[in-house]
Motif scaffolding. Structure first.
Motif, PDB file in Angstrom:
ATOM      1  N   THR A 120       0.825  -1.212   0.000  1.00  0.00           N
ATOM      2  CA  THR A 120       0.000   0.000   0.000  1.00  0.00           C
ATOM      3  C   THR A 120       0.861   1.264   0.000  1.00  0.00           C
ATOM      4  OG1 THR A 120      -0.230   0.267   2.392  1.00  0.00           O
ATOM      5  CG2 THR A 120      -1.801  -1.222   1.316  1.00  0.00           C
ATOM      6  N   GLY A 121       2.146   1.135   0.313  1.00  0.00           N
ATOM      7  CA  GLY A 121       3.085   2.246   0.239  1.00  0.00           C
ATOM      8  C   GLY A 121       2.981   3.235   1.378  1.00  0.00           C
ATOM      9  N   ALA A 122       1.772   3.475   1.857  1.00  0.00           N
ATOM     10  CA  ALA A 122       1.551   4.469   2.904  1.00  0.00           C
ATOM     11  C   ALA A 122       0.409   3.984   3.802  1.00  0.00           C
ATOM     12  CB  ALA A 122       1.193   5.819   2.288  1.00  0.00           C
ATOM     13  N   ILE A 123       0.260   4.665   4.927  1.00  0.00           N
ATOM     14  CA  ILE A 123      -0.787   4.330   5.893  1.00  0.00           C
ATOM     15  C   ILE A 123      -2.168   4.502   5.242  1.00  0.00           C
ATOM     16  CG2 ILE A 123      -1.819   5.013   8.105  1.00  0.00           C
ATOM     17  CD1 ILE A 123       1.026   6.161   8.827  1.00  0.00           C
ATOM     18  N   LEU A 124      -3.040   3.505   5.435  1.00  0.00           N
ATOM     19  CA  LEU A 124      -4.397   3.596   4.879  1.00  0.00           C
ATOM     20  C   LEU A 124      -5.488   3.620   5.949  1.00  0.00           C
ATOM     21  CD1 LEU A 124      -4.526   1.165   1.805  1.00  0.00           C
ATOM     22  CD2 LEU A 124      -3.638   3.468   1.927  1.00  0.00           C
ATOM     23  N   VAL A 125      -5.306   2.850   7.011  1.00  0.00           N
ATOM     24  CA  VAL A 125      -6.332   2.782   8.055  1.00  0.00           C
ATOM     25  C   VAL A 125      -5.662   3.207   9.360  1.00  0.00           C
ATOM     26  CG1 VAL A 125      -8.004   1.322   9.268  1.00  0.00           C
ATOM     27  CG2 VAL A 125      -7.432   0.821   6.881  1.00  0.00           C
ATOM     28  N   SER A 126      -6.194   4.239   9.987  1.00  0.00           N
ATOM     29  CA  SER A 126      -5.550   4.762  11.191  1.00  0.00           C
ATOM     30  C   SER A 126      -6.449   5.811  11.847  1.00  0.00           C
ATOM     31  CB  SER A 126      -4.229   5.440  10.794  1.00  0.00           C
ATOM     32  OG  SER A 126      -3.702   6.194  11.865  1.00  0.00           O
ATOM     33  N   PRO A 127      -6.317   5.970  13.158  1.00  0.00           N
ATOM     34  CA  PRO A 127      -6.955   7.129  13.787  1.00  0.00           C
ATOM     35  C   PRO A 127      -6.254   8.411  13.332  1.00  0.00           C
ATOM     36  CG  PRO A 127      -6.087   5.579  15.437  1.00  0.00           C
ATOM     37  CD  PRO A 127      -5.531   5.176  14.112  1.00  0.00           C
ATOM     38  N   LEU A 128      -6.901   9.549  13.508  1.00  0.00           N
ATOM     39  CA  LEU A 128      -6.224  10.844  13.352  1.00  0.00           C
ATOM     40  C   LEU A 128      -6.130  11.441  14.756  1.00  0.00           C
ATOM     41  CD1 LEU A 128      -7.931  12.258  10.122  1.00  0.00           C
ATOM     42  CD2 LEU A 128      -5.535  11.557  10.398  1.00  0.00           C
ATOM     43  N   PRO A 129      -4.925  11.853  15.180  1.00  0.00           N
ATOM     44  CA  PRO A 129      -4.724  12.158  16.593  1.00  0.00           C
ATOM     45  C   PRO A 129      -5.541  13.341  17.110  1.00  0.00           C
ATOM     46  CG  PRO A 129      -2.798  12.776  15.323  1.00  0.00           C
ATOM     47  CD  PRO A 129      -3.707  12.032  14.393  1.00  0.00           C
ATOM     48  N   GLY A 130      -5.934  14.243  16.213  1.00  0.00           N
ATOM     49  CA  GLY A 130      -6.707  15.393  16.668  1.00  0.00           C
ATOM     50  C   GLY A 130      -8.202  15.210  16.490  1.00  0.00           C
ATOM     51  N   VAL A 131      -8.604  14.057  15.959  1.00  0.00           N
ATOM     52  CA  VAL A 131     -10.008  13.855  15.630  1.00  0.00           C
ATOM     53  C   VAL A 131     -10.601  12.657  16.352  1.00  0.00           C
ATOM     54  CG1 VAL A 131     -11.644  13.420  13.736  1.00  0.00           C
ATOM     55  CG2 VAL A 131      -9.589  14.800  13.302  1.00  0.00           C
ATOM     56  N   THR A 132      -9.844  11.533  16.319  1.00  0.00           N
ATOM     57  CA  THR A 132     -10.402  10.250  16.721  1.00  0.00           C
ATOM     58  C   THR A 132     -10.271  10.004  18.223  1.00  0.00           C
ATOM     59  OG1 THR A 132      -9.434   9.504  14.642  1.00  0.00           O
ATOM     60  CG2 THR A 132     -10.380   7.802  16.069  1.00  0.00           C
ATOM     61  N   SER A 133     -11.337   9.495  18.828  1.00  0.00           N
ATOM     62  CA  SER A 133     -11.236   8.971  20.189  1.00  0.00           C
ATOM     63  C   SER A 133     -10.690   7.558  20.074  1.00  0.00           C
ATOM     64  CB  SER A 133     -12.620   8.917  20.836  1.00  0.00           C
ATOM     65  OG  SER A 133     -12.813  10.055  21.618  1.00  0.00           O
ATOM     66  N   GLY A 134      -9.452   7.356  20.527  1.00  0.00           N
ATOM     67  CA  GLY A 134      -8.781   6.070  20.313  1.00  0.00           C
ATOM     68  C   GLY A 134      -9.387   4.955  21.140  1.00  0.00           C
ATOM     69  N   LYS A 135      -9.457   3.768  20.522  1.00  0.00           N
ATOM     70  CA  LYS A 135      -9.863   2.564  21.240  1.00  0.00           C
ATOM     71  C   LYS A 135      -8.649   1.650  21.248  1.00  0.00           C
ATOM     72  CE  LYS A 135     -14.551   2.346  19.368  1.00  0.00           C
ATOM     73  NZ  LYS A 135     -15.469   1.608  18.487  1.00  0.00           N
ATOM     74  N   PRO A 136      -8.188   1.211  22.402  1.00  0.00           N
ATOM     75  CA  PRO A 136      -7.004   0.359  22.415  1.00  0.00           C
ATOM     76  C   PRO A 136      -7.211  -0.903  21.578  1.00  0.00           C
ATOM     77  CG  PRO A 136      -7.629   1.001  24.640  1.00  0.00           C
ATOM     78  CD  PRO A 136      -8.728   1.458  23.736  1.00  0.00           C
ATOM     79  N   GLY A 137      -6.352  -1.090  20.567  1.00  0.00           N
ATOM     80  CA  GLY A 137      -6.423  -2.292  19.743  1.00  0.00           C
ATOM     81  C   GLY A 137      -7.083  -2.082  18.398  1.00  0.00           C
ATOM     82  N   ALA A 138      -7.681  -0.917  18.165  1.00  0.00           N
ATOM     83  CA  ALA A 138      -8.399  -0.721  16.903  1.00  0.00           C
ATOM     84  C   ALA A 138      -7.656   0.260  15.997  1.00  0.00           C
ATOM     85  CB  ALA A 138      -9.807  -0.193  17.162  1.00  0.00           C
TER      86      ALA A 138
END
Ligand code: 6R9
Length: 649
Positions: free
Chosen positions: A419-437
């Motif tokens: 894929t060359g680059a990140i495709l699926v990821s949280p965005l640190p200023g937007v997403t409420s992180g869930k551990p493991g997702a």
């Protein structure tokens, strides 16, 4: 997936919202998702304009010959110019590109002006040696600044590079040189690993006995080890590069000009040469590096603690950070040399603000104990990233707590060499992180989780991760094997890219990666994920690290076999470890997931990119001769495991 396993994961209800100060000044806000879904192509065109194009493209995407994509068709661009020259021309020549830290403690500071001078000289040297646009150059180096210079010099003259891990054997190097028919090899005498010089040149000499097309080997002197020398073929970097002019006029190439070939292992023995081209790749690595890490080029100190010989190093040590005019840290050696706090000492010394590494490293640090990082000032860190494997919730929370001081978002970034680059990821200023997702596809990316027939699964169900639209940094083909490209990625689900990863969508619609589908076990007709059982094991206070494999079993089809490393600091006196852990897994996931066997080991076999080689553990679990061990960091690990097992009931 069993319903018990799913409901267990749905119990993970910890949430980590973005810190308000970060969210307020975040590079990317929630609006980016809307903007990209309104017009995906226009979104990527906007990102491509972050770069310098000598001529702009006529058509953003040509998908008429799918699955062979062309991005920014007609555009002309030079990757090295974008990573170096344009920053110097913009007055940033004195800005530090790399704080480099050698394993023995030697250091170098390389500014963008230094980089420009070195890249120009190296480009002139390659040209003098007859390297032309389109010729392939193999690079077999330790983690030193010359590796970056060599890559950029190739990019500058349009000669695709193929970087081969310094940890790979002579035969792996030979196969890769032969497969892409490289004519020049850039190598070093050796590099430092685990406190000692580790040779590289002997492997080159051995590989080249079967690569008659290689004309020259350019050798960087790093360790000063004694090496064999072939007159006429071998040249010292300091002889051939240093004397060149530091002026070089870059040529601009077609957007689809090949930038590099990176080999990765497939399901057969023959490695796959993943081909990346220039314009789309650089667009997406630059944008994702800026968006996913919330990079502020003027103030951040960025550190990807990975090897350049891995795609993570290509995209997030070299091309992404340099395209964004970032100041990065680059470290040559292992995390426990000369002591187990080496990484944290580096973070403290350079005031690193963003750290990107693999879950396997995090679990190793957990095993070593939190008092080690606690001795250093890590308060400069503001964003942490994870890549390479699913990160189990325990490791995520440990990373956030003990490295991130409970403040930093953790971005779990899913992507692949392909894929060359990140495709699926949280965005640190937007997403409420869930551990493991890994959460959600980035803006501009269309992903789905599908069942065996290729239909989207509802929330709360598992399946396979697929990509439903082309993206700029996607692989263009497998080097020299278009048919294998179609067969491997585009045939399982027609019209969709099959990533080979199992995934599930939780009740909120967020994506969890469950490991390679070849790591998905089938026990008595229940689909079980290796990752899930590993997570359950690691959530037990006795366990530092776990690897689970499915071993053939006469009654259940497959049976779960777990290899565990215990934490150094727990007292296991009088505890039946296997029984305790089997019960723990039964409690966490369900009785069906109970390992048939639990084997306590000291080390796990890992590749240089930090992936556990489950194939080898399966060989052990099924009592077979070991398969190929050449890609292991340390092949003696397997002997240790065998010896260890002989002693266990
Ligand atoms: C960048 C890189 C790709 C495979 C991929 C998947 C696994 C990578 C992950 C992840 C879960 C993540 N993987 N990142 N699994 N969560 N955040 O690692 O490339 O070496 O080609 O490996 O790694 O299984 O398919 P590569």
């Amino acid at each position: 997936m069993s319903s018990e396993a799913l409901s267990n994961l749905l119990r993970e209800d910890r949430r980590f919202p973005p810190p308000p100060e970060l969210a307020e000044k975040a590079n990317v806000t929630a609006a980016a998702y809307e903007q990209a879904s309104a017009d995906r192509i226009a979104f990527w065109e906007e990102q491509a304009r972050r770069l310098h194009w000598d001529r702009e493209w006529d058509t953003a995407l040509d998908w008429s010959n799918a699955p062979f994509a062309k991005w920014f068709v007609g555009g002309r661009i030079n990757a090295a110019y974008n990573c170096v020259d344009r920053h110097v021309l913009a007055g940033k020549g004195d800005k530090v590109a790399f704080y480099w830290e050698g394993e023995p403690g030697d250091t170098r500071t390389i500014t963008y002006a230094d980089l420009l001078r070195d890249v120009c000289k190296a480009a002139n040297a390659l040209t003098e040696l007859g390297v032309k646009t389109g010729d392939r150059v193999a690079i077999y180096m330790p983690m030193i600044p010359e590796t970056v210079v060599a890559m950029l010099a190739c990019a500058r003259i349009g000669a695709p590079h193929t970087v081969v891990f310094g940890g790979f054997s002579a035969s792996a190097l030979r196969d890769r040189i032969q497969d892409c028919d490289a004519r020049i090899v850039i190598a070093a005498d050796g590099g430092y690993r685990r406190g000692a010089p580790s040779p590289l040149k002997p492997q080159v000499d051995q590989a080249l006995t079967e690569c008659p097309n290689v004309r020259n080997v350019i050798v960087v002197r790093r360790t000063g080890q004694d090496i064999d020398w072939t007159d006429g073929r071998d040249l010292w970097w300091h002889d051939v590069v240093e004397r060149q002019s530091d002026q070089h006029t870059p040529e601009f190439f077609d957007s689809e000009h090949p930038l590099y070939v990176m080999y990765t292992s497939g399901t057969t023995g023959k490695p796959k040469g993943i081909l990346h081209t220039t314009g789309g790749y650089l667009t997406q690595v630059a944008w994702t590096h800026w968006a996913v890490f919330d990079l502020k080029p003027d103030t951040d100190i960025f550190w990807t603690a990975a090897d350049i010989g891995w795609v993570t190093g290509h995209s997030y040590i070299v091309y992404g950070p340099l395209a964004n005019c970032t100041t990065s840290v680059m470290y040559e050696g292992t995390p426990d040399t000369p002591h187990r706090g080496r990484w944290w000492e580096i973070v403290d010394k350079y005031k690193v603000t963003i750290l990107y590494c693999a879950p396997t490293a995090i679990r190793t640090f957990m095993k070593w104990g939190e008092d080690i990082p606690a001795k250093f000032d890590l308060s400069s860190l503001r964003v942490l990233g994870s890549v390479g494997e699913p990160i189990n919730p325990e490791a995520y929370v440990w990373y956030r707590t003990h490295i991130g001081g409970g403040r930093t978002p953790v971005v779990d970034t899913w992507w692949q060499t392909e894929t060359g680059a990140i495709l699926v990821s949280p965005l640190p200023g937007v997403t409420s992180g869930k551990p493991g997702a890994a959460m959600a596809p980035l803006p501009g990316i269309s992903a789905d989780v599908v069942d065996d027939s290729g239909n989207s699964v509802p929330n709360g169900s598992g399946g396979y991760l697929v990509l439903t639209e082309p993206w700029p940094s996607m692989l263009r083909t497998l080097w020299g094997d278009d048919q294998r490209y179609i067969d491997t990625y585009w045939s399982r689900f027609p019209g969709k890219y099959f990533a080979g990863d199992g995934a599930k969508r939780d009740e909120d619609g967020d994506i969890w990666l469950l490991g390679r589908v070849d790591d998905v076990m089938n026990v008595s007709g229940h689909r079980l994920s290796t990752t899930e059982i590993e997570s359950a094991l690691v959530s037990h206070p006795m366990v530092a690290e776990a690897a689970v494999v499915g071993a053939t079993d006469p009654t259940t089809g497959q049976a779960v076999v777990a290899f565990v490393i215990l934490r150094g600091d727990v007292d296991t006196e009088g505890v039946d470890i296997a029984q305790e852990l089997r019960n723990h897994v039964a409690k966490e996931i369900g009785p069906i997931a109970k390992p048939r066997q639990i084997l306590v080991v000291e080390e796990l076999p890992k590749t240089r990119s930090g992936k556990i080689m489950r194939r080898l553990l399966r060989d052990v679990a099924e009592n077979r001769e070991l398969g190929d061990v050449t890609t292991l960091t340390d092949s003696s690990v397997m002997d240790l495991i065998r010896e260890n097992l002989a002693k266990q009931p």
